[in-house]
Design a protein around this motif. Structure first.
Motif, PDB file in Angstrom:
ATOM      1  N   ASP A  48     -25.218 -16.746  34.000  1.00  0.00           N
ATOM      2  CA  ASP A  48     -25.914 -18.115  34.155  1.00  0.00           C
ATOM      3  C   ASP A  48     -27.301 -18.143  33.743  1.00  0.00           C
ATOM      4  N   ASP A  49     -27.413 -18.635  32.521  1.00  0.00           N
ATOM      5  CA  ASP A  49     -28.760 -18.805  32.021  1.00  0.00           C
ATOM      6  C   ASP A  49     -29.378 -17.449  31.436  1.00  0.00           C
ATOM      7  N   SER A  50     -28.397 -16.662  30.758  1.00  0.00           N
ATOM      8  CA  SER A  50     -28.370 -15.285  30.464  1.00  0.00           C
ATOM      9  C   SER A  50     -28.947 -14.255  31.519  1.00  0.00           C
ATOM     10  N   VAL A  51     -28.731 -14.668  32.804  1.00  0.00           N
ATOM     11  CA  VAL A  51     -28.713 -13.802  33.988  1.00  0.00           C
ATOM     12  C   VAL A  51     -27.304 -13.184  34.432  1.00  0.00           C
ATOM     13  N   ILE A  52     -27.038 -12.116  34.644  1.00  0.00           N
ATOM     14  CA  ILE A  52     -25.817 -11.599  35.143  1.00  0.00           C
ATOM     15  C   ILE A  52     -25.675 -12.130  36.537  1.00  0.00           C
ATOM     16  N   VAL A  53     -24.391 -12.922  36.919  1.00  0.00           N
ATOM     17  CA  VAL A  53     -24.311 -13.333  38.445  1.00  0.00           C
ATOM     18  C   VAL A  53     -23.039 -12.911  39.068  1.00  0.00           C
TER      19      VAL A  53
END
Length: 162
Positions: A48-53
């Motif tokens: 999500d927006d280049s963040v691993i979630v």
């Protein structure tokens, strides 16, 4: 790897808070397990927006622990399938299961998944998405899991194993 392991820890906390205290004990899933998923080209992250979630494994058949099923039967035990394992996400990440299933069914029409009998959250998501309960499988450790399968006849996309 560090970010994936943070997601795994968050998922374990969600499990424990919901009463699922026996699944994913200390040390599981380990970095070695995730590395094995990667080596099989079956490790995926959700960003999500280049963040691993989130994280999941999407592995081609056969799954050795699915060779025998008890107190039921697979919907189809002849055709190749894919297995979804190790679904994990942060508690504030929503729609993860749906995103994973959309991805998986865009690659194969025959999907199997299993979960611990105490993992009510996962059972709810699996059943809500239209999977059919097929019976019980046992992991290599001897631990029991509830097994599900879904064959999506509306999808025209499938992988061909050579």
């Amino acid at each position: 790897m560090a970010e994936i392991m943070k997601v795994m820890d968050a998922a374990k906390k969600i499990m424990r808070q919901s009463g699922n205290v026996h699944q994913w004990g200390e040390g599981y899933p380990s970095e070695a397990v995730i590395t094995a998923d990667m080596e099989k080209k079956g490790a995926f992250v959700i960003e999500d927006d280049s963040v691993i979630v989130g994280y999941f494994a999407f592995l081609s058949s056969p799954e050795p622990t699915y060779a025998r099923i008890y107190e039921g039967e697979w919907l189809d035990d002849e055709q190749p399938y894919h297995v979804v394992h190790r679904i994990a996400s942060y508690p504030n990440a929503h729609g993860i299961f749906n995103s994973i299933m959309d991805f998986c069914f865009s690659h194969d029409t025959n999907i199997r998944i299993d979960t611990h009998k105490d993992n009510r959250i996962m059972q709810h998501n699996i059943e809500k998405h239209g999977f059919t309960y097929c019976g019980i499988i046992f992991l290599a450790s001897g631990d029991e899991r509830l097994a599900y399968q879904m064959i999506n006849p509306t999808s025209s996309i499938s992988l061909v194993h050579l």
